[in-house]
Scaffold this motif. Structure first.
Motif, PDB file in Angstrom:
ATOM      1  N   ILE A 154     -76.334 129.403 -90.588  1.00 11.86           N
ATOM      2  CA  ILE A 154     -76.958 130.734 -90.462  1.00 11.86           C
ATOM      3  C   ILE A 154     -78.401 130.762 -91.133  1.00 11.86           C
ATOM      4  O   ILE A 154     -79.239 131.438 -90.745  1.00 11.86           O
ATOM      5  N   ARG A 155     -78.251 130.060 -92.269  1.00  6.20           N
ATOM      6  CA  ARG A 155     -79.312 129.949 -93.211  1.00  6.20           C
ATOM      7  C   ARG A 155     -80.637 129.450 -92.488  1.00  6.20           C
ATOM      8  O   ARG A 155     -81.774 129.731 -92.353  1.00  6.20           O
ATOM      9  N   ILE A 156     -80.287 128.234 -91.553  1.00  2.00           N
ATOM     10  CA  ILE A 156     -81.475 127.546 -91.033  1.00  2.00           C
ATOM     11  C   ILE A 156     -82.010 128.130 -89.769  1.00  2.00           C
ATOM     12  O   ILE A 156     -83.080 128.476 -89.675  1.00  2.00           O
ATOM     13  N   TYR A 157     -80.896 128.797 -88.976  1.00  2.00           N
ATOM     14  CA  TYR A 157     -81.185 129.440 -87.808  1.00  2.00           C
ATOM     15  C   TYR A 157     -82.031 130.650 -88.164  1.00  2.00           C
ATOM     16  O   TYR A 157     -83.038 131.045 -87.327  1.00  2.00           O
ATOM     17  N   SER A 158     -81.629 131.426 -89.125  1.00  2.00           N
ATOM     18  CA  SER A 158     -82.428 132.833 -89.422  1.00  2.00           C
ATOM     19  C   SER A 158     -83.724 132.124 -90.026  1.00  2.00           C
ATOM     20  O   SER A 158     -84.736 132.990 -89.631  1.00  2.00           O
ATOM     21  N   ASN A 159     -83.946 131.251 -90.614  1.00  2.00           N
ATOM     22  CA  ASN A 159     -85.463 130.580 -91.090  1.00  2.00           C
ATOM     23  C   ASN A 159     -86.228 130.537 -89.823  1.00  2.00           C
ATOM     24  O   ASN A 159     -87.463 130.590 -89.690  1.00  2.00           O
ATOM     25  N   CYS A 160     -85.526 129.783 -88.636  1.00  2.00           N
ATOM     26  CA  CYS A 160     -86.356 129.671 -87.425  1.00  2.00           C
ATOM     27  C   CYS A 160     -86.965 130.791 -86.975  1.00  2.00           C
ATOM     28  O   CYS A 160     -87.879 130.838 -86.378  1.00  2.00           O
ATOM     29  N   PHE A 161     -85.893 132.153 -86.822  1.00  2.00           N
ATOM     30  CA  PHE A 161     -86.504 133.129 -86.347  1.00  2.00           C
ATOM     31  C   PHE A 161     -87.402 133.954 -87.214  1.00  2.00           C
ATOM     32  O   PHE A 161     -88.642 134.195 -86.491  1.00  2.00           O
ATOM     33  N   ALA A 162     -87.311 133.560 -88.459  1.00  2.08           N
ATOM     34  CA  ALA A 162     -88.547 134.016 -89.459  1.00  2.08           C
ATOM     35  C   ALA A 162     -89.797 133.539 -88.980  1.00  2.08           C
ATOM     36  O   ALA A 162     -90.934 134.036 -88.880  1.00  2.08           O
ATOM     37  N   LYS A 163     -89.641 132.000 -89.070  1.00  2.00           N
ATOM     38  CA  LYS A 163     -91.033 131.405 -89.011  1.00  2.00           C
ATOM     39  C   LYS A 163     -91.582 131.609 -87.633  1.00  2.00           C
ATOM     40  O   LYS A 163     -92.882 131.763 -87.363  1.00  2.00           O
ATOM     41  N   PHE A 164     -90.782 131.808 -86.517  1.00  2.00           N
ATOM     42  CA  PHE A 164     -91.242 132.147 -85.205  1.00  2.00           C
ATOM     43  C   PHE A 164     -91.978 133.355 -85.097  1.00  2.00           C
ATOM     44  O   PHE A 164     -92.849 133.426 -84.609  1.00  2.00           O
ATOM     45  N   LEU A 165     -91.561 134.306 -85.811  1.00  2.00           N
ATOM     46  CA  LEU A 165     -91.961 135.634 -85.748  1.00  2.00           C
ATOM     47  C   LEU A 165     -93.599 135.631 -86.593  1.00  2.00           C
ATOM     48  O   LEU A 165     -94.355 136.048 -86.107  1.00  2.00           O
ATOM     49  N   GLN A 166     -93.533 134.911 -87.608  1.00  2.00           N
ATOM     50  CA  GLN A 166     -94.766 134.955 -88.487  1.00  2.00           C
ATOM     51  C   GLN A 166     -95.667 133.892 -87.503  1.00  2.00           C
ATOM     52  O   GLN A 166     -97.011 134.577 -87.514  1.00  2.00           O
ATOM     53  N   ASP A 167     -95.325 132.931 -86.868  1.00  2.06           N
ATOM     54  CA  ASP A 167     -96.003 132.298 -85.824  1.00  2.06           C
ATOM     55  C   ASP A 167     -96.949 132.896 -84.705  1.00  2.06           C
ATOM     56  O   ASP A 167     -97.983 132.501 -84.563  1.00  2.06           O
ATOM     57  N   ILE A 168     -95.939 134.118 -84.216  1.00  2.00           N
ATOM     58  CA  ILE A 168     -96.661 134.562 -83.305  1.00  2.00           C
ATOM     59  C   ILE A 168     -97.234 136.022 -83.608  1.00  2.00           C
ATOM     60  O   ILE A 168     -98.017 136.884 -82.890  1.00  2.00           O
ATOM     61  N   GLY A 169     -97.640 136.005 -85.091  1.00  3.39           N
ATOM     62  CA  GLY A 169     -98.321 137.234 -85.554  1.00  3.39           C
ATOM     63  C   GLY A 169     -97.767 138.403 -85.856  1.00  3.39           C
ATOM     64  O   GLY A 169     -98.211 139.556 -86.007  1.00  3.39           O
ATOM     65  N   VAL A 170     -96.623 138.321 -85.997  1.00  2.29           N
ATOM     66  CA  VAL A 170     -95.657 139.716 -86.665  1.00  2.29           C
ATOM     67  C   VAL A 170     -95.952 139.748 -87.954  1.00  2.29           C
ATOM     68  O   VAL A 170     -95.643 138.834 -88.684  1.00  2.29           O
TER      69      VAL A 170
END
Ligand code: PRX
Length: 566
Positions: free
Chosen positions: A69-85
């Motif tokens: 849960i920790r790692i996958y939620s990090n993936c979501f968070a990083k993805f959002l940052q990377d696309i400019g959210v």
């Protein structure tokens, strides 16, 4: 011995600071819910503990540890940052109860976004209203619901990021993005957004009598309330298998299906399938569910099937049963005690309150039909509907009122401060429900104080239904009210006055139903239409829904002069 021990003692000695300390809230300047629901549990040595056992409608099973849960939620968070959210942007999660729903919820919070959960059964009009109001920037969805998003996105200029979680090999349209959780590179370390306790976290939409649905805005420190109530009311313990049947499109599914559960480090189960009596019992039996948080309509549906299906399963794992969302009738409490060996304990709260406010607690005397007593840390009373002065005489009906100040209290309605301000009178937050309190401090729910319809535990605003009806060419006037129903407590009934030149007929009724089906969520669909010559109105022209409702419920209409002057 229950987690709360003595309710009376805890109520007297309660201090929010103790709950904060227990949660270590604010440790190293960290206030983010995302951290407390995943990283913190791993840091405490439970990274390999199962956080979620998920079962889909086909029977497929997936298990996730707290570290997953920790790692996958990090993936979501990083993805959002990377696309400019950016922090503060609204990000909608719009999907069935798949694992990604629970994990993306934390991912959004971890990057500082405001997560906007919306029930996946919403049709495009219901979806549009809420995305438009929130000026949502990004939406996570799946192929199953993508069509609805595609049909409205042109009218939502702010919504520039559409992220599909199961795109697979089939190409997406235009600028739509693909995110496949299982295939993303693992993000072991993520710099979690340094939220303050007052940073906005979750935006949940709820229906009122007038206007479009309102977005109740919560903040990160809500977790303090959700943590302690999950521990004391739901009595969650380290070795429990917990099942919250609510969908995270609604507040119970986030406050207790995500935050309260994971802040306590429990193993929770999720069943992503429609309601079915023997499937539910199979599920409890299979996973040895110990704590079950559900809703009165589901309990009534189980009750309708009788005792035989209960006896056909081994449900002896069940230790604690709690209910929320609508009145839990005394019969259901008595029945559950008979068949499960323990009663469903009622709990009362709202989207706006963010956590349980009034409840029955383990160890406390159960009075079937009562909602229980105020949660420690909460001052709950009833007030006079006109003067808003406290009613002290036991048994007299008034409006449920709460003393503001608990951590999970909503901070405003999104872009609608006037309505928010209107909820406070004489220093009390007025819930909009009628209740009495008996001499021992137990609350007895009477009904809502507005025209909102509570069908199967879901609030439906009459305004949304009436607006949809009025768009039909034959409809001159309409009113939507709740009518009694043995299972759903109430269902929607629509009264319609036709425009000149239209005659009532079953074909016309069908045409109206088909017309509004596209606009409304299935929950808001009228179960009955009655054609009338005209609708009762006040002198100022407002439709008197309360009068129509009273007729449906066979209640005394009483003095209508006050209604007429509304
Ligand atoms: O009218 C009360 C009813 O549901 C309303 C809150 O609905 P919502 O914001 O959708 O949140 C539901 C889940 C927390 C309340 O104002 N309600 C909630 N719990 C009860 C209830 N009515 C009677 N008994 C309850 N236990």
């Amino acid at each position: 011995m229950s987690n709360i021990g003595s309710y009376e003692e805890k109520y007297k000695s309660f201090n929010w600071k103790d709950s904060e300390k227990e949660l270590e809230y604010g440790k190293d300047g960290m206030y983010n819910i995302g951290y407390y629901c995943s990283d913190r549990i791993c840091e405490k040595g439970f990274g390999q503990k199962i956080a979620m056992i998920w079962e889909g409608f086909t029977g497929e099973v997936k298990k996730y540890t707290y570290d997953d849960i920790r790692i996958y939620s990090n993936c979501f968070a990083k993805f959002l940052q990377d696309i400019g959210v950016n922090p503060g942007d609204r990000i909608c999660v719009f999907m069935d109860k798949i694992p990604e729903l629970y994990i993306s919820f934390l991912g959004v919070l971890k990057m500082g976004g405001i997560v906007q959960p919306l029930f996946s059964a919403f049709g495009e009009e219901a979806l549009f209203t809420r995305l438009d109001n929130a000026k949502t920037k990004a939406i996570f969805t799946t192929r199953k619901h993508l069509g609805k998003v595609r049909r409205i996105r042109k009218t939502l200029p702010e919504m520039t990021k559409i992220i599909v979680l199961d795109a697979g090999e089939k190409p997406l349209e235009n600028d739509e993005l693909s995110f496949d959780m299982a295939k993303m590179p693992k993000v072991d370390k993520f710099d979690i957004f340094k939220a303050s306790p007052e940073t906005p976290s979750v935006l949940h939409y709820t229906s009122g009598t007038t206007g479009t649905p309102k977005g109740a805005l919560h903040v990160h420190s809500s977790i303090i309330s959700q943590y302690i109530t999950a521990k004391w009311v739901l009595d969650i313990r380290p070795d429990d298998i917990y099942w919250c049947t609510a969908d995270p499109g609604w507040v119970t599914g986030t406050s207790y299906g995500i935050i309260g559960a994971w802040a306590n480090g429990v193993t929770q189960t999720v069943l992503d399938a429609g309601f079915n009596v023997s499937h539910w019992y199979d599920f409890i039996d299979k996973y040895k569910v110990t704590v079950w948080y559900s809703a009165p309509t589901a309990i009534r549906m189980l009750m309708k099937e009788g005792d035989a299906p209960v006896k056909a399963h081994n449900l002896s794992s069940l230790r604690h049963l709690i209910s929320v969302g609508e009145p839990l009738n005394a019969e259901a409490v008595v029945w559950s005690e008979k068949v499960f060996g323990k009663p469903f304990l009622d709990s009362y709260w709202q989207t706006e309150t963010g956590s349980i406010m009034i409840s029955n607690f383990p160890g406390m005397k159960v009075k079937p039909g009562s909602m229980g007593k105020a949660v420690p840390g909460i001052t709950a009373i009833v007030v006079d509907p006109k003067t808003y002065e406290p009613i002290t005489k036991p048994g007299l009906v008034g409006l449920v009122a709460l003393k503001p100040g608990w951590p999970s209290m909503f901070r405003t309605y999104w872009q609608n401060k006037a309505t928010y301000d209107g909820k406070f009178k004489n220093g009390w937050y007025i819930c909009g429900d009628r209740s009495s309190i008996d001499a021992e401090g137990y609350f007895w729910f009477v009904g809502r104080d507005d025209d909102v319809i509570n069908t199967a535990g879901h609030l439906v605003g009459p305004f949304e239904i009436e607006s949809a009806l009025l768009e039909h060419e034959a409809v001159a006037e309409s009113a939507a009210v709740g009518k009694p129903d043995p299972i759903n407590m109430e269902v929607v009934k629509a009264f319609i006055a036709l425009k000149p030149g239209f005659e009532k007929s079953s074909d016309l009724e069908m045409s109206i139903m088909n017309f509004i089906r596209k606009k409304l969520s299935p929950l808001a669909m009228p179960q009955e239409i009655e054609f009338v010559a005209s609708l009762p109105k006040t002198r100022s022209g407002k439709i008197m829904r309360r009068l129509l409702r009273a007729q449906e419920w066979g209640e005394e209409i009483g003095d209508i002069s006050t209604l007429e002057n509304d």
